[in-house]
Design an enzyme around this catalytic site. Structure first.
Site, PDB file in Angstrom:
ATOM      1  N   CYS A 113      48.869  49.486  43.851  1.00  0.00           N
ATOM      2  CA  CYS A 113      49.471  48.160  44.037  1.00  0.00           C
ATOM      3  C   CYS A 113      50.977  48.218  44.275  1.00  0.00           C
ATOM      4  O   CYS A 113      51.564  47.223  44.692  1.00  0.00           O
ATOM      5  CB  CYS A 113      49.174  47.270  42.837  1.00  0.00           C
ATOM      6  SG  CYS A 113      47.420  47.118  42.526  1.00  0.00           S
ATOM      7  N   HIS A 239      53.953  41.582  42.183  1.00  0.00           N
ATOM      8  CA  HIS A 239      52.573  41.943  42.505  1.00  0.00           C
ATOM      9  C   HIS A 239      51.646  40.937  41.832  1.00  0.00           C
ATOM     10  O   HIS A 239      51.818  40.594  40.655  1.00  0.00           O
ATOM     11  CB  HIS A 239      52.273  43.368  42.030  1.00  0.00           C
ATOM     12  CG  HIS A 239      50.823  43.687  42.065  1.00  0.00           C
ATOM     13  ND1 HIS A 239      50.048  43.461  43.181  1.00  0.00           N
ATOM     14  CD2 HIS A 239      49.978  44.183  41.120  1.00  0.00           C
ATOM     15  CE1 HIS A 239      48.801  43.817  42.912  1.00  0.00           C
ATOM     16  NE2 HIS A 239      48.733  44.248  41.673  1.00  0.00           N
ATOM     17  N   ASN A 269      43.655  39.657  42.943  1.00  0.00           N
ATOM     18  CA  ASN A 269      44.528  40.828  43.081  1.00  0.00           C
ATOM     19  C   ASN A 269      44.126  41.584  44.349  1.00  0.00           C
ATOM     20  O   ASN A 269      43.048  42.163  44.413  1.00  0.00           O
ATOM     21  CB  ASN A 269      44.365  41.713  41.836  1.00  0.00           C
ATOM     22  CG  ASN A 269      45.223  42.965  41.884  1.00  0.00           C
ATOM     23  OD1 ASN A 269      45.820  43.285  42.913  1.00  0.00           O
ATOM     24  ND2 ASN A 269      45.279  43.669  40.776  1.00  0.00           N
TER      25      ASN A 269
HETATM   26  N1  ACO Z   1      34.138  37.168  31.745  1.00  0.00           N
HETATM   27  C1  ACO Z   1      33.839  37.012  30.433  1.00  0.00           C
HETATM   28  N2  ACO Z   1      34.164  37.916  29.498  1.00  0.00           N
HETATM   29  C2  ACO Z   1      34.820  39.011  29.901  1.00  0.00           C
HETATM   30  C3  ACO Z   1      35.155  39.240  31.240  1.00  0.00           C
HETATM   31  C4  ACO Z   1      34.763  38.264  32.175  1.00  0.00           C
HETATM   32  N3  ACO Z   1      35.049  38.399  33.480  1.00  0.00           N
HETATM   33  N4  ACO Z   1      35.791  40.409  31.326  1.00  0.00           N
HETATM   34  C5  ACO Z   1      35.877  40.913  30.085  1.00  0.00           C
HETATM   35  N5  ACO Z   1      35.286  40.088  29.219  1.00  0.00           N
HETATM   36  C6  ACO Z   1      35.122  40.229  27.790  1.00  0.00           C
HETATM   37  C7  ACO Z   1      35.223  41.660  27.343  1.00  0.00           C
HETATM   38  O1  ACO Z   1      33.979  42.304  27.492  1.00  0.00           O
HETATM   39  C8  ACO Z   1      35.615  41.492  25.892  1.00  0.00           C
HETATM   40  O2  ACO Z   1      34.469  41.211  25.139  1.00  0.00           O
HETATM   41  P1  ACO Z   1      34.188  41.963  23.743  1.00  0.00           P
HETATM   42  O3  ACO Z   1      35.397  41.639  22.902  1.00  0.00           O
HETATM   43  O4  ACO Z   1      32.941  41.316  23.276  1.00  0.00           O
HETATM   44  O5  ACO Z   1      34.072  43.400  24.115  1.00  0.00           O
HETATM   45  C9  ACO Z   1      36.452  40.238  25.890  1.00  0.00           C
HETATM   46  O6  ACO Z   1      36.185  39.562  27.126  1.00  0.00           O
HETATM   47  C10 ACO Z   1      37.947  40.454  25.735  1.00  0.00           C
HETATM   48  O7  ACO Z   1      38.389  41.409  26.633  1.00  0.00           O
HETATM   49  P2  ACO Z   1      39.895  41.832  26.645  1.00  0.00           P
HETATM   50  O8  ACO Z   1      40.026  43.115  27.376  1.00  0.00           O
HETATM   51  O9  ACO Z   1      40.468  41.703  25.287  1.00  0.00           O
HETATM   52  O10 ACO Z   1      40.550  40.661  27.491  1.00  0.00           O
HETATM   53  P3  ACO Z   1      42.063  40.506  27.873  1.00  0.00           P
HETATM   54  O11 ACO Z   1      42.618  39.300  27.241  1.00  0.00           O
HETATM   55  O12 ACO Z   1      42.820  41.799  27.702  1.00  0.00           O
HETATM   56  O13 ACO Z   1      41.967  40.229  29.424  1.00  0.00           O
HETATM   57  C11 ACO Z   1      42.223  41.346  31.535  1.00  0.00           C
HETATM   58  C12 ACO Z   1      41.371  41.202  30.281  1.00  0.00           C
HETATM   59  C13 ACO Z   1      42.244  40.035  32.265  1.00  0.00           C
HETATM   60  C14 ACO Z   1      41.580  42.412  32.413  1.00  0.00           C
HETATM   61  C15 ACO Z   1      43.633  41.745  31.135  1.00  0.00           C
HETATM   62  O14 ACO Z   1      43.610  42.826  30.246  1.00  0.00           O
HETATM   63  C16 ACO Z   1      44.466  42.115  32.320  1.00  0.00           C
HETATM   64  O15 ACO Z   1      44.752  41.300  33.161  1.00  0.00           O
HETATM   65  N6  ACO Z   1      44.910  43.364  32.397  1.00  0.00           N
HETATM   66  C17 ACO Z   1      45.679  43.837  33.510  1.00  0.00           C
HETATM   67  C18 ACO Z   1      44.762  44.159  34.637  1.00  0.00           C
HETATM   68  C19 ACO Z   1      45.484  44.423  35.918  1.00  0.00           C
HETATM   69  O16 ACO Z   1      46.535  43.914  36.160  1.00  0.00           O
HETATM   70  N7  ACO Z   1      44.848  45.241  36.746  1.00  0.00           N
HETATM   71  C20 ACO Z   1      45.301  45.521  38.035  1.00  0.00           C
HETATM   72  C21 ACO Z   1      46.381  46.522  38.063  1.00  0.00           C
HETATM   73  S1  ACO Z   1      47.012  46.723  39.641  1.00  0.00           S
HETATM   74  C22 ACO Z   1      46.245  47.990  40.466  1.00  0.00           C
HETATM   75  O17 ACO Z   1      46.853  49.033  40.641  1.00  0.00           O
HETATM   76  C23 ACO Z   1      44.845  47.837  40.946  1.00  0.00           C
END
Ligand code: ACO
Length: 312
Positions: A113, A239, A269
């Site tokens: 990214c 980003h 994204n």
């Molecule tokens: N729908 C419903 N529930 C979900 C989903 C979904 N789509 N995805 C995950 N969950 C669940 C998980 O399984 C977890 O359940 P559990 O506690 O029973 O195991 C629960 O939701 C909480 O998950 P968390 O990981 O705590 O959620 P968080 O608040 O951290 O949000 C997210 C997750 C949105 C992915 C966040 O961590 C994030 O945005 N991280 C950065 C990701 C990012 O920017 N990635 C791209 C990088 S750029 C690149 O180079 C590609």
């Protein structure tokens, strides 16, 4: 002394819109979960017949038109992508052929990214040294091709699209004022493509923590290098991964919501395409004005990051 800046911007997104509600039919998720955790409302998904190179070409054609630069006047093509049509040839070579350009150098940059920022900085060096006059820099991604559509942790986050710019000479005092880039391979395991499944694997919380820290710090380093202060920033193009990450960066920089792009809401994204796509969208929205100080900041797998401070 001349400046080096963006003289044309273009973008392309596929027609097909996939909403969070559509994804509710595929995986265990909800519109409310995706909106509240990421800000994403919908994303564009490319069809079978639309690869990364095809989207890159369509975005590039728009950028060339906007810059009023002919394809034969481009001296170098740089494509930032993590989802090339093939490991080789590069997407850049496919763009060279499709646009009927001269036999100029063409290469892909791999920095996930952050790739578009890496590409812009690379392009700038060639213009600074008077080696080349016009460089086409493209970010294009078909992340839908490396997403596991049965994994709710990742499939809700990404989208497809492309953005492109033409980099060239601009009046003194305008264009790229400063930049800074970095990497930390110790975080490689937090975001990668599994070579067996070919799917994105992500430790969302670790990426989140990294992004929230590095995005504002990198932006501030670029602003300081330009001899400016955060109060001088008129618009921020981060980003587009997650509105909560963007908000954290915005708060550290002390910027109001209207001075920060959040096109992730409609595009998801799009990795290396997100910054040029966002730039294109905000120019269309009339958010960026002549003379504005614009900061562009990327972060991504690697882990990598990079920022540019520009005067528009
Ligand atoms: N729908 C419903 N529930 C979900 C989903 C979904 N789509 N995805 C995950 N969950 C669940 C998980 O399984 C977890 O359940 P559990 O506690 O029973 O195991 C629960 O939701 C909480 O998950 P968390 O990981 O705590 O959620 P968080 O608040 O951290 O949000 C997210 C997750 C949105 C992915 C966040 O961590 C994030 O945005 N991280 C950065 C990701 C990012 O920017 N990635 C791209 C990088 S750029 C690149 O180079 C590609």
């Amino acid at each position: 002394m001349k400046g080096v800046g963006i003289i044309g911007v273009g973008a392309y997104v596929p027609d097909r819109i996939v909403t969070n509600r559509d994804l509710e039919k595929l995986v265990d998720t909800s519109d409310e979960w995706v909106r509240s955790r990421t800000g994403i409302e919908e994303r564009r998904i490319a069809g079978e017949d639309m690869g990364t190179s095809h989207m890159a070409v369509l975005a590039a054609q728009n950028a060339l038109r906007d810059a009023a630069v002919a394809a034969e006047d481009i001296d170098l093509i740089i494509v930032a992508t993590a989802t090339p049509d093939h490991s080789f040839p590069s997407v850049a070579c496919m763009v060279q052929e499709a646009l009927g350009m001269k036999h100029i150098p063409a290469m892909d940059v791999s920095a996930a990214c952050s790739g578009f920022v890496y590409g812009l900085v690379t392009a700038k060096q060639f213009i600074d040294t008077n080696t080349y006059q016009h460089v086409l820099v493209i970010g294009s991604e078909k992340f839908s091709s490396i997403v596991d559509w049965s994994d709710h942790n990742t499939c809700v986050l990404f989208g497809d699209g492309a953005g492109a710019v033409v980099l060239g000479e601009v009046p003194e005092g305008k264009g790229i004022l400063s930049y800074e880039m970095g990497s930390d391979g110790s975080g490689a395991q937090h975001l990668f493509v599994n070579n067996v499944t070919n799917f994105v694997c992500m430790n969302g919380r670790e990426v989140f923590k990294f992004a929230v820290r590095q995005m504002p710090e990198s932006s501030l380093r670029a602003v300081e290098k330009a001899g400016l202060q955060k109060e001088d920033v008129d618009f921020l193009i981060p980003h587009q991964a997650n509105v909560r990450i963007i908000d954290a960066a915005r708060e550290r920089l002390g910027l109001p919501e209207e001075k920060v792009s959040t096109t992730v809401r409609q595009h998801g994204n799009t990795s290396a395409a997100s910054i040029p796509l966002s730039l294109f969208t905000e120019l269309q929205n009339g958010k960026i004005h002549d003379g504005d100080v614009v900061v562009i900041v990327g972060f991504g797998a690697g882990l990598t990051w990079g920022s540019l401070c520009l005067r528009w």
